[in-house]
Design a protein around this motif. Structure first.
Motif, PDB file in Angstrom:
ATOM      1  N   ASP A   1      -3.627  -3.061 -20.531  1.00  0.00           N
ATOM      2  CA  ASP A   1      -2.634  -3.312 -19.492  1.00  0.00           C
ATOM      3  C   ASP A   1      -1.601  -2.184 -19.457  1.00  0.00           C
ATOM      4  OD1 ASP A   1      -1.275  -5.260 -17.532  1.00  0.00           O
ATOM      5  OD2 ASP A   1       0.306  -4.938 -19.004  1.00  0.00           O
ATOM      6  N   MET A   2      -1.156  -1.756 -20.632  1.00  0.00           N
ATOM      7  CA  MET A   2      -0.160  -0.684 -20.718  1.00  0.00           C
ATOM      8  C   MET A   2      -0.653   0.587 -20.048  1.00  0.00           C
ATOM      9  SD  MET A   2       1.335   1.158 -24.183  1.00  0.00           S
ATOM     10  CE  MET A   2       2.385  -0.189 -24.721  1.00  0.00           C
ATOM     11  N   ILE A   3      -1.874   0.986 -20.344  1.00  0.00           N
ATOM     12  CA  ILE A   3      -2.379   2.257 -19.838  1.00  0.00           C
ATOM     13  C   ILE A   3      -2.650   2.175 -18.338  1.00  0.00           C
ATOM     14  CG2 ILE A   3      -4.875   1.969 -20.250  1.00  0.00           C
ATOM     15  CD1 ILE A   3      -3.195   4.989 -21.642  1.00  0.00           C
ATOM     16  N   GLU A   4      -3.141   1.032 -17.891  1.00  0.00           N
ATOM     17  CA  GLU A   4      -3.446   0.851 -16.462  1.00  0.00           C
ATOM     18  C   GLU A   4      -2.175   0.890 -15.612  1.00  0.00           C
ATOM     19  OE1 GLU A   4      -6.111   0.757 -13.492  1.00  0.00           O
ATOM     20  OE2 GLU A   4      -6.730   0.616 -15.594  1.00  0.00           O
ATOM     21  N   ARG A   5      -1.089   0.320 -16.133  1.00  0.00           N
ATOM     22  CA  ARG A   5       0.169   0.250 -15.389  1.00  0.00           C
ATOM     23  C   ARG A   5       1.050   1.483 -15.595  1.00  0.00           C
ATOM     24  NH1 ARG A   5       2.780  -4.706 -17.743  1.00  0.00           N
ATOM     25  NH2 ARG A   5       4.397  -4.443 -16.158  1.00  0.00           N
ATOM     26  N   SER A   6       0.647   2.372 -16.526  1.00  0.00           N
ATOM     27  CA  SER A   6       1.479   3.532 -16.859  1.00  0.00           C
ATOM     28  C   SER A   6       0.884   4.868 -16.446  1.00  0.00           C
ATOM     29  CB  SER A   6       1.755   3.572 -18.366  1.00  0.00           C
ATOM     30  OG  SER A   6       2.409   2.410 -18.799  1.00  0.00           O
ATOM     31  N   VAL A   7      -0.441   4.944 -16.339  1.00  0.00           N
ATOM     32  CA  VAL A   7      -1.107   6.217 -16.033  1.00  0.00           C
ATOM     33  C   VAL A   7      -1.803   6.114 -14.679  1.00  0.00           C
ATOM     34  CG1 VAL A   7      -2.830   7.900 -16.780  1.00  0.00           C
ATOM     35  CG2 VAL A   7      -1.466   6.683 -18.488  1.00  0.00           C
TER      36      VAL A   7
ATOM     37  N   ARG B   1       7.564   1.175 -11.799  1.00  0.00           N
ATOM     38  CA  ARG B   1       8.302   0.083 -11.147  1.00  0.00           C
ATOM     39  C   ARG B   1       7.378  -0.710 -10.223  1.00  0.00           C
ATOM     40  NH1 ARG B   1      11.991   4.517 -10.338  1.00  0.00           N
ATOM     41  NH2 ARG B   1      13.651   4.407 -11.905  1.00  0.00           N
ATOM     42  N   ALA B   2       6.561   0.001  -9.477  1.00  0.00           N
ATOM     43  CA  ALA B   2       5.626  -0.659  -8.547  1.00  0.00           C
ATOM     44  C   ALA B   2       4.609  -1.520  -9.290  1.00  0.00           C
ATOM     45  CB  ALA B   2       4.908   0.390  -7.695  1.00  0.00           C
ATOM     46  N   ASN B   3       4.374  -1.189 -10.558  1.00  0.00           N
ATOM     47  CA  ASN B   3       3.445  -1.968 -11.378  1.00  0.00           C
ATOM     48  C   ASN B   3       4.155  -3.011 -12.234  1.00  0.00           C
ATOM     49  OD1 ASN B   3       0.909  -0.990 -10.586  1.00  0.00           O
ATOM     50  ND2 ASN B   3       1.178   0.860 -11.805  1.00  0.00           N
ATOM     51  N   GLY B   4       5.425  -3.281 -11.910  1.00  0.00           N
ATOM     52  CA  GLY B   4       6.109  -4.414 -12.516  1.00  0.00           C
ATOM     53  C   GLY B   4       6.946  -4.139 -13.737  1.00  0.00           C
ATOM     54  N   TYR B   5       7.086  -2.878 -14.129  1.00  0.00           N
ATOM     55  CA  TYR B   5       7.948  -2.574 -15.272  1.00  0.00           C
ATOM     56  C   TYR B   5       9.415  -2.572 -14.822  1.00  0.00           C
ATOM     57  CZ  TYR B   5       4.163  -1.204 -18.459  1.00  0.00           C
ATOM     58  OH  TYR B   5       3.069  -1.199 -19.289  1.00  0.00           O
ATOM     59  N   SER B   6      10.277  -3.146 -15.646  1.00  0.00           N
ATOM     60  CA  SER B   6      11.710  -3.196 -15.351  1.00  0.00           C
ATOM     61  C   SER B   6      12.378  -1.882 -15.750  1.00  0.00           C
ATOM     62  CB  SER B   6      12.358  -4.349 -16.114  1.00  0.00           C
ATOM     63  OG  SER B   6      12.347  -4.076 -17.515  1.00  0.00           O
ATOM     64  N   GLU B   7      13.625  -1.699 -15.306  1.00  0.00           N
ATOM     65  CA  GLU B   7      14.379  -0.507 -15.694  1.00  0.00           C
ATOM     66  C   GLU B   7      14.565  -0.453 -17.211  1.00  0.00           C
ATOM     67  OE1 GLU B   7      15.087   1.878 -13.562  1.00  0.00           O
ATOM     68  OE2 GLU B   7      14.235   0.661 -11.959  1.00  0.00           O
ATOM     69  N   LEU B   8      14.779  -1.610 -17.823  1.00  0.00           N
ATOM     70  CA  LEU B   8      14.942  -1.675 -19.284  1.00  0.00           C
ATOM     71  C   LEU B   8      13.661  -1.237 -19.983  1.00  0.00           C
ATOM     72  CD1 LEU B   8      16.669  -2.490 -21.765  1.00  0.00           C
ATOM     73  CD2 LEU B   8      15.701  -4.793 -21.540  1.00  0.00           C
ATOM     74  N   GLU B   9      12.521  -1.732 -19.513  1.00  0.00           N
ATOM     75  CA  GLU B   9      11.243  -1.359 -20.121  1.00  0.00           C
ATOM     76  C   GLU B   9      10.990   0.140 -19.981  1.00  0.00           C
ATOM     77  OE1 GLU B   9       7.995  -4.791 -19.767  1.00  0.00           O
ATOM     78  OE2 GLU B   9       9.128  -4.566 -17.910  1.00  0.00           O
ATOM     79  N   ILE B  10      11.241   0.676 -18.800  1.00  0.00           N
ATOM     80  CA  ILE B  10      11.019   2.108 -18.565  1.00  0.00           C
ATOM     81  C   ILE B  10      11.915   2.938 -19.477  1.00  0.00           C
ATOM     82  CG2 ILE B  10      11.299   3.972 -16.870  1.00  0.00           C
ATOM     83  CD1 ILE B  10      10.463   1.868 -14.716  1.00  0.00           C
TER      84      ILE B  10
END
Length: 241
Positions: free
Chosen positions: A29-35, A185-194
């Motif tokens: 999930d991390m790699i799909e939403r980050s790369v 952000r478009a993949n649901g990560y919050s500002e805190l997570e980023i």
């Protein structure tokens, strides 16, 4: 269905990023939403491996994580007598990778090894894949590693290298980082997570510019280097011996 990455969802004392059991659990999930384009990169690396694999040689997946590239290479192999060697220095990754590979039947042997790719014995190779791995190698050791890879490759062999890039200047770098953060952000990560993920990774991931990568590949002897994919600050290239 993969487990959702929420490692940095709560405010915390951020430590340096490591590929530990917590990361392994959420890694797909991390790699799909980050790369951006990760699935395209992995599937194309497999096709490139199938094109450049030579009979009775080894294909290496250096920094194999859960084995996505290994699986993709194995799926595309048609040459006889080939073996895939997958190496990672994370015990948790290696254990899960072995389990993952057992779920897919294939006649191609795969040796999954726990170890440091800086010390690994590389020989009789026609394909070496490093999918977002070099960026975690200490910068002063990258040239030597590439030299070892080049020397292990047979003539006509290839290095498949994917990397997160640093922009060629500060303005370009800021643009690429902003575009990447918008993607997250478009993949649901919050500002805190980023923000917290960026803090966790800044001491362990040292990115290079594209021109630095290409010059280093030329310096160790690769005759041709071609970028075949780029989206924002993520890039994949093929270097031919």
């Amino acid at each position: 269905m993969s487990v959702k990455d929420s490692i940095y969802a709560a405010e915390q004392q951020v430590k340096d990023f490591t590929f530990d059991a917590n990361v392994v659990e959420v890694f797909p999930d991390m790699i799909e939403r980050s790369v951006p384009g990760y699935a395209t990169i992995v599937s194309t690396l497999g096709k490139l491996a199938g094109k450049y694999a030579q009979p009775h040689t080894r294909l290496y997946d250096l920094g194999c994580s859960l084995g996505a590239v290994t699986l993709s290479m194995r799926r595309n192999l048609t040459q006889s007598g080939c073996e895939i060697v997958a190496i990672d220095n994370s015990q948790a990754m290696v254990e899960r990778c072995r389990m993952h590979l057992q779920g897919f039947r294939s006649a191609v042997p795969v040796d999954v090894q726990l170890g440091d790719i800086l010390d690994a014995k590389l020989e009789n190779a026609s394909v070496v894949a490093m999918n977002f791995t070099m960026q975690f190698i200490p910068p002063e050791q990258r040239h030597a590693l590439l030299s070892r890879i080049f020397n292990a490759l047979k003539p006509g062999g290839v290095l498949l290298l994917s990397e997160k890039l640093k922009g060629e200047n500060a303005d370009v770098d800021e643009l690429l980082v902003d575009l990447h953060h918008d993607f997250k952000r478009a993949n649901g990560y919050s500002e805190l997570e980023i923000s917290q993920k960026r803090t966790a990774i800044e001491n362990v991931m040292r990115t290079d510019t594209l021109s630095t990568h290409i010059k280093r590949l030329q310096d160790v002897g690769f005759s041709q280097t071609q970028v075949w994919y780029q989206c924002f600050n993520f890039c994949s290239m093929v270097a031919i011996k």
